[in-house]
Design an enzyme around this catalytic site. Structure first.
Site, PDB file in Angstrom:
ATOM      1  N   ASP A 100       2.633  50.095  98.785  1.00  0.00           N
ATOM      2  CA  ASP A 100       1.768  51.074  98.117  1.00  0.00           C
ATOM      3  C   ASP A 100       2.522  52.374  97.770  1.00  0.00           C
ATOM      4  O   ASP A 100       3.449  52.767  98.472  1.00  0.00           O
ATOM      5  CB  ASP A 100       0.590  51.397  99.044  1.00  0.00           C
TER       6      ASP A 100
ATOM      7  N   GLY B 232       2.583  54.051  91.934  1.00  0.00           N
ATOM      8  CA  GLY B 232       2.008  54.885  90.869  1.00  0.00           C
ATOM      9  C   GLY B 232       2.282  56.356  91.121  1.00  0.00           C
ATOM     10  O   GLY B 232       2.699  57.096  90.210  1.00  0.00           O
ATOM     11  N   ARG B 233       2.065  56.801  92.367  1.00  0.00           N
ATOM     12  CA  ARG B 233       2.306  58.216  92.698  1.00  0.00           C
ATOM     13  C   ARG B 233       3.791  58.570  92.576  1.00  0.00           C
ATOM     14  O   ARG B 233       4.147  59.659  92.147  1.00  0.00           O
ATOM     15  CB  ARG B 233       1.792  58.517  94.124  1.00  0.00           C
ATOM     16  N   TRP B 234       4.637  57.651  92.945  1.00  0.00           N
ATOM     17  CA  TRP B 234       6.093  57.865  92.834  1.00  0.00           C
ATOM     18  C   TRP B 234       6.448  58.114  91.365  1.00  0.00           C
ATOM     19  O   TRP B 234       7.217  59.026  91.052  1.00  0.00           O
ATOM     20  CB  TRP B 234       6.817  56.630  93.371  1.00  0.00           C
TER      21      TRP B 234
ATOM     22  N   HIS C 279       6.409  50.569  89.610  1.00  0.00           N
ATOM     23  CA  HIS C 279       6.400  49.165  90.073  1.00  0.00           C
ATOM     24  C   HIS C 279       7.809  48.575  90.006  1.00  0.00           C
ATOM     25  O   HIS C 279       8.212  47.792  90.863  1.00  0.00           O
ATOM     26  CB  HIS C 279       5.432  48.332  89.238  1.00  0.00           C
TER      27      HIS C 279
ATOM     28  N   ARG D 113      -6.961  46.801  86.791  1.00  0.00           N
ATOM     29  CA  ARG D 113      -6.044  47.821  86.240  1.00  0.00           C
ATOM     30  C   ARG D 113      -5.848  47.602  84.744  1.00  0.00           C
ATOM     31  O   ARG D 113      -6.089  46.502  84.236  1.00  0.00           O
ATOM     32  CB  ARG D 113      -4.703  47.745  86.973  1.00  0.00           C
TER      33      ARG D 113
ATOM     34  N   LEU E 217       5.390  36.147  98.843  1.00  0.00           N
ATOM     35  CA  LEU E 217       4.867  37.084  97.848  1.00  0.00           C
ATOM     36  C   LEU E 217       3.387  36.797  97.654  1.00  0.00           C
ATOM     37  O   LEU E 217       3.032  35.690  97.221  1.00  0.00           O
ATOM     38  CB  LEU E 217       5.563  36.892  96.499  1.00  0.00           C
TER      39      LEU E 217
ATOM     40  N   ARG F 188      -5.543  52.028 105.399  1.00  0.00           N
ATOM     41  CA  ARG F 188      -6.553  50.968 105.302  1.00  0.00           C
ATOM     42  C   ARG F 188      -5.870  49.635 105.028  1.00  0.00           C
ATOM     43  O   ARG F 188      -4.697  49.588 104.668  1.00  0.00           O
ATOM     44  CB  ARG F 188      -7.594  51.297 104.230  1.00  0.00           C
TER      45      ARG F 188
ATOM     46  N   SER G 253      -7.136  47.084 102.874  1.00  0.00           N
ATOM     47  CA  SER G 253      -7.272  46.676 101.462  1.00  0.00           C
ATOM     48  C   SER G 253      -7.246  45.157 101.233  1.00  0.00           C
ATOM     49  O   SER G 253      -6.553  44.678 100.343  1.00  0.00           O
ATOM     50  CB  SER G 253      -6.168  47.346 100.620  1.00  0.00           C
TER      51      SER G 253
ATOM     52  N   GLU H 291       0.194  44.528 114.969  1.00  0.00           N
ATOM     53  CA  GLU H 291       0.420  45.957 115.188  1.00  0.00           C
ATOM     54  C   GLU H 291       0.535  46.599 113.808  1.00  0.00           C
ATOM     55  O   GLU H 291       1.079  45.985 112.881  1.00  0.00           O
ATOM     56  CB  GLU H 291       1.719  46.180 115.968  1.00  0.00           C
TER      57      GLU H 291
HETATM   58  C1  FPP Z   1       0.398  49.420  94.831  1.00  0.00           C
HETATM   59  O1  FPP Z   1       0.824  50.714  94.439  1.00  0.00           O
HETATM   60  C2  FPP Z   1       1.298  48.430  94.242  1.00  0.00           C
HETATM   61  C3  FPP Z   1       0.907  47.389  93.458  1.00  0.00           C
HETATM   62  C4  FPP Z   1      -0.514  47.124  93.130  1.00  0.00           C
HETATM   63  C5  FPP Z   1       1.885  46.470  92.850  1.00  0.00           C
HETATM   64  C6  FPP Z   1       3.079  46.141  93.699  1.00  0.00           C
HETATM   65  C7  FPP Z   1       4.033  45.364  92.900  1.00  0.00           C
HETATM   66  C8  FPP Z   1       5.385  45.524  92.916  1.00  0.00           C
HETATM   67  C9  FPP Z   1       6.099  46.441  93.812  1.00  0.00           C
HETATM   68  C10 FPP Z   1       6.225  44.712  92.001  1.00  0.00           C
HETATM   69  C11 FPP Z   1       6.242  43.293  92.495  1.00  0.00           C
HETATM   70  C12 FPP Z   1       7.494  42.649  92.248  1.00  0.00           C
HETATM   71  C13 FPP Z   1       8.218  42.007  93.186  1.00  0.00           C
HETATM   72  C14 FPP Z   1       9.500  41.474  92.773  1.00  0.00           C
HETATM   73  C15 FPP Z   1       7.803  41.818  94.600  1.00  0.00           C
HETATM   74  P1  FPP Z   1      -0.081  51.573  93.470  1.00  0.00           P
HETATM   75  O2  FPP Z   1       0.274  51.261  92.079  1.00  0.00           O
HETATM   76  O3  FPP Z   1      -1.522  51.359  93.792  1.00  0.00           O
HETATM   77  O4  FPP Z   1       0.371  53.030  93.848  1.00  0.00           O
HETATM   78  P2  FPP Z   1      -0.524  54.349  93.821  1.00  0.00           P
HETATM   79  O5  FPP Z   1      -1.552  54.195  94.912  1.00  0.00           O
HETATM   80  O6  FPP Z   1       0.458  55.420  94.115  1.00  0.00           O
HETATM   81  O7  FPP Z   1      -1.143  54.458  92.460  1.00  0.00           O
END
Ligand code: FPP
Length: 245
Positions: free
Chosen positions: A27, A30-32, A44, A78, A143, A197, A199, A210
């Site tokens: 997680d 998006g914020r990053w 992502h 999304r 995955l 949480r 989720s 843990e």
């Molecule tokens: C949650 O962060 C992240 C996701 C819903 C997507 C995760 C997917 C990847 C990291 C790419 C997958 C690829 C591989 C190779 C495993 P968010 O977008 O909800 O973040 P935010 O809460 O900051 O908005």
């Protein structure tokens, strides 16, 4: 006068208790991205890079299973552009894995309802699966794609009901019909980004896991961060509802 400094810990320093199975909610992508005025897809993409590093580090440490939440049953809500960007990252990763699995020594398994994914992605998943069965390695990366904990439980019950050889319904019997069949429950579940949480992640399997939470956003998570989580885990007193003798 010199300043006394603690020698920095070497990454992967031997831990007394290593979890067999680590699960991560990736997680904060998006914020990053937002902090850097970048599109969410860039977050992502950076998150996928972090996953590669952490999977490789888990192999180095000898962790047997790493399970990551890549796309939930709720993530379809999304914007299409964002969904497509995540699916493309998964495509790219699976293609790479097909070429490099032998070298990387990490088996890949996809958990979730993959029947609704694009056909080419389903094909990549089945090719990766076939290859994974041929690789002799201790580490497996799971995955979770189009995965939801509640959805998995419903799916397992339906599968069990339709199984001609089904046994009496018990916890271990139902576990056989989960996507994680044959995989031990996660010992440690990590959630970065400051959210506290679950989720809909591994609801059945995390009954006695843990938990470790950190404010670090997933793209900034690294080997040192995993070390910290493992150090914290090593100090936990797991009683599984019992008492210490
Ligand atoms: C949650 O962060 C992240 C996701 C819903 C997507 C995760 C997917 C990847 C990291 C790419 C997958 C690829 C591989 C190779 C495993 P968010 O977008 O909800 O973040 P935010 O809460 O900051 O908005």
């Amino acid at each position: 006068m010199g300043i006394l400094r603690r020698k920095p810990k070497k990454a992967g320093q031997a831990l007394s208790v290593l979890p067999r199975h680590v699960a991560i909610i990736m997680d904060g992508n998006g914020r990053w991205a937002k902090k850097r005025s970048l599109p969410r897809s860039a977050g992502h993409s950076a998150g996928a890079e972090t996953f590669r590093r952490i999977a490789s580090y888990c192999r180095k440490l000898g962790i047997e299973y790493l399970t990551v939440y890549a796309f939930s049953t709720e993530n379809w809500k999304r914007p299409k552009e964002e969904v497509d960007s995540i699916m493309n990252l998964l495509r790219r990763y699976l293609k790479e894995a097909i070429d490099s699995m032998e070298r990387e020594q990490v088996r890949i398994k996809v958990l979730g309802d993959t029947s609704v994914l694009d056909k080419d992605l389903q094909e990549l998943i089945s090719r990766t699966d076939g290859l994974s069965h041929q690789i002799e390695t201790k580490t497996q990366a799971n995955l979770c794609i189009n995965y939801g904990g509640r959805d998995e439980i419903i799916h397992a019950v339906r599968e069990w009901m339709n199984a001609p050889d089904r046994q009496e319904l018990t916890e271990s019997e139902l576990s056989k019909y989960m996507y994680t069949s044959g995989i031990p429950d996660p010992d440690l579940v990590i959630r970065p980004s400051g959210e506290v949480r679950i989720s809909n992640f591994l609801l059945w399997q995390s009954a006695y896991s843990e938990f470790y939470f950190t404010d670090t956003l997933w793209p900034d998570f690294n080997e040192r961060e995993l070390d910290r989580a493992l150090e914290s885990y090593a100090k936990r007193d797991r009683r599984y509802g019992g008492v210490k003798g």
